[in-house]
Structure formats: C-alpha cells, structure tokens
Scaffold this motif. Structure first.
Motif, mmCIF file in Angstrom:
data_model
loop_
_atom_site.group_PDB
_atom_site.id
_atom_site.type_symbol
_atom_site.label_atom_id
_atom_site.label_comp_id
_atom_site.label_asym_id
_atom_site.label_seq_id
_atom_site.Cartn_x
_atom_site.Cartn_y
_atom_site.Cartn_z
ATOM 1 N N LEU A 1 66.312 43.469 52.419
ATOM 2 C CA LEU A 1 66.717 42.319 53.183
ATOM 3 C C LEU A 1 68.125 42.169 53.356
ATOM 4 O O LEU A 1 68.676 41.988 52.353
ATOM 5 C CB LEU A 1 66.001 41.012 52.710
ATOM 6 C CG LEU A 1 66.526 39.591 53.430
ATOM 7 C CD1 LEU A 1 65.918 39.755 54.727
ATOM 8 C CD2 LEU A 1 66.020 38.706 52.364
ATOM 9 N N MET A 2 68.884 42.134 54.407
ATOM 10 C CA MET A 2 69.950 42.168 54.779
ATOM 11 C C MET A 2 70.744 40.592 54.738
ATOM 12 O O MET A 2 69.901 39.974 55.568
ATOM 13 C CB MET A 2 70.617 42.900 55.828
ATOM 14 C CG MET A 2 70.374 44.327 56.108
ATOM 15 S SD MET A 2 71.335 45.109 54.930
ATOM 16 C CE MET A 2 73.110 44.923 55.164
ATOM 17 N N LEU A 3 71.584 40.200 53.848
ATOM 18 C CA LEU A 3 71.920 38.723 53.958
ATOM 19 C C LEU A 3 73.300 38.720 53.816
ATOM 20 O O LEU A 3 74.091 39.174 52.848
ATOM 21 C CB LEU A 3 71.340 38.033 52.700
ATOM 22 C CG LEU A 3 71.778 36.741 52.467
ATOM 23 C CD1 LEU A 3 71.023 35.869 53.744
ATOM 24 C CD2 LEU A 3 71.138 36.237 51.129
ATOM 25 N N THR A 4 74.093 38.624 55.095
ATOM 26 C CA THR A 4 75.387 38.844 55.176
ATOM 27 C C THR A 4 76.041 37.805 56.231
ATOM 28 O O THR A 4 75.279 37.092 56.804
ATOM 29 C CB THR A 4 75.608 40.176 55.883
ATOM 30 O OG1 THR A 4 77.109 40.596 55.793
ATOM 31 C CG2 THR A 4 75.140 40.415 57.097
ATOM 32 N N VAL B 1 59.200 40.016 53.870
ATOM 33 C CA VAL B 1 59.508 41.465 53.815
ATOM 34 C C VAL B 1 58.680 42.065 52.596
ATOM 35 O O VAL B 1 58.295 43.379 52.626
ATOM 36 C CB VAL B 1 61.112 41.706 53.740
ATOM 37 C CG1 VAL B 1 61.766 41.305 55.210
ATOM 38 C CG2 VAL B 1 61.648 41.192 52.493
ATOM 39 N N ALA B 2 58.647 41.243 51.510
ATOM 40 C CA ALA B 2 57.844 41.965 50.328
ATOM 41 C C ALA B 2 56.459 42.104 50.693
ATOM 42 O O ALA B 2 55.759 43.143 50.089
ATOM 43 C CB ALA B 2 57.863 40.889 49.229
ATOM 44 N N GLU B 3 55.853 41.484 51.666
ATOM 45 C CA GLU B 3 54.594 41.805 52.181
ATOM 46 C C GLU B 3 54.456 42.583 53.079
ATOM 47 O O GLU B 3 53.468 43.072 53.912
ATOM 48 C CB GLU B 3 53.934 40.410 52.729
ATOM 49 C CG GLU B 3 53.607 39.280 51.374
ATOM 50 C CD GLU B 3 52.533 39.833 50.624
ATOM 51 O OE1 GLU B 3 51.637 40.461 50.945
ATOM 52 O OE2 GLU B 3 52.385 39.225 49.491
ATOM 53 N N GLY B 4 55.489 43.240 53.577
ATOM 54 C CA GLY B 4 55.439 44.263 54.716
ATOM 55 C C GLY B 4 55.907 43.900 55.831
ATOM 56 O O GLY B 4 55.983 44.498 57.158
ATOM 57 N N GLY B 5 55.987 42.448 56.358
ATOM 58 C CA GLY B 5 56.644 41.787 57.458
ATOM 59 C C GLY B 5 58.241 42.086 57.766
ATOM 60 O O GLY B 5 58.600 42.810 56.991
#
Length: 214
Positions: free
Chosen positions: A83-86, A122-126
């Motif tokens: 997960l990009m957090l910028t 995102v951990a669940e694949g989404g």
C-alpha cells in the motif's frame, strides 16, 4: 493473514510520521505492526524476512524510491500486499506504482479511518485508490480506450453517425440530424462497418457499446 490479525510493516523515512502511523494502527485490534523501516532497502529486507500481510510504503526515501522497492517486494514476497502512502498524487507516479504491483495508493492527507480500511482491503486481496485518484484513473483509461480502442480509427463524421445509431436513430433520422443526404449516411455507415469488422448496424452498435460509446 496470521492468527493475530493483519501483520503490517511500515516504511517511511520520517520517524515522527512513521511512529504516529504505528500509534494509529495500534488502535485497530486486528492490525499488528511487526516491523518498521526508513529506506527502500529496509522495506525489501523486512518484507523478505517477515512476510507481512501488508507493507505500507512511502515513495520518497533514501537509496531506493517506493516504486522500485515495491517491485522488489512483490517479487521477493508475493503474498505481501503493498500500500503506497505518500504525499504525491501525481498521475504518473500512481500508474507506475500500480504497474509495479502496488494494490493500493493513498495520499497522506487521507483520513485515519481510510488508512486503516485500506490496509484491511489490500490484505484481503482488494485494491484501493482515493476517490479523486480513482476518478482520474478511470478518465485516463477512457482516454486510452478512445485513442487505441476499436473506435480510434473512425473519422469524426463516422463517430457522429455511429453515435446516432447507438441512440436509436435510423438512416433518415441521422441524415436529418446531420443535415446530409441519406446516401451520405449509408456510405458513412458502410465505412464504419468495414472499420469495425462487422456486417451490419446491430454489430456496429454492439461494438460501440463495448467500447464505451453510449
């Protein structure tokens, strides 16, 4: 995910922000921060050793930028979501990150609840994008479809005729609307059919709708 919930590694070259994010995630009982780093190389090392469910990754870091680090993390730990957090919401950077394998992209102005929700997703694949980025991405794909899709080789007149076909007008109605002769409409329609590789009006309408023309 592990029995203790979603395991997360945080990588950001600003310790104060990173610790603040860790504190935020500590309020979520199903999320466990298992490692932290401040460089791209540390991100790759932590992902390779710990195999977390999610790596939350900044873009601007010493030694290796976030996109390059993301690409190596995905290769080294395929089960880990990035997960990009910028700070940047530059379109080119978003596209590069997604091409590198990131499953999500948020800017640091996102609400705390949005960050927590994104990690879970995102951990669940989404996949996750902020609403503004998602809108711009959809617009970019629509433009790409127009420029390179099956309608890209149609002239402006051919697109006009096809668009009116999609709206249900017959040849006489199209001729009246465009102020041309019915013969001109028939000739243009024949050219449209040939370029789209279809035999008739119904095939052209189906192709147009598949390409997003409504």
């Amino acid at each position: 995910m592990s029995e203790q919930g979603t395991t997360v590694v945080l990588v950001d070259d600003h310790p104060l922000y990173r610790e603040g994010l860790a504190g935020l995630l500590a309020t979520a009982p199903d999320i466990d921060v298992v490692g932290q780093g401040g460089t791209g190389r540390e991100a790759i090392d932590l992902a390779s050793r710990l195999h977390p469910d999610v790596v939350v990754l900044d873009f601007t870091m010493p030694d290796l930028d976030g996109v390059a680090a993301c690409r190596e993390i995905v290769a080294a730990a395929p089960g880990t979501a990035v997960l990009m957090l910028t700070m940047s919401d530059d379109d080119d950077l978003v596209f590069r990150a997604m091409q590198a394998g990131a499953r999500g992209y948020l800017v640091k102005t996102a609400a705390p609840t949005s960050v927590i929700s994104a990690i879970r997703t995102v951990a669940e694949g989404g996949a996750v994008l902020s609403p503004a980025l998602a809108t711009r991405l959809a617009s970019w794909f629509a433009t790409l479809q127009r420029e390179h899709g099956p309608l890209a080789h149609l002239t402006a007149r051919e697109r006009d005729v096809l668009g009116l076909m999609v709206k249900g007008r017959d040849n006489a109605g199209i001729a009246a609307y465009l102020d041309v002769s019915p013969k001109t409409v028939r000739n243009v329609a024949s050219s449209v059919f040939a370029k789209l590789g279809v035999a008739d009006r119904s095939g052209a309408i189906a192709a147009a709708r598949d390409a997003g023309l409504t």
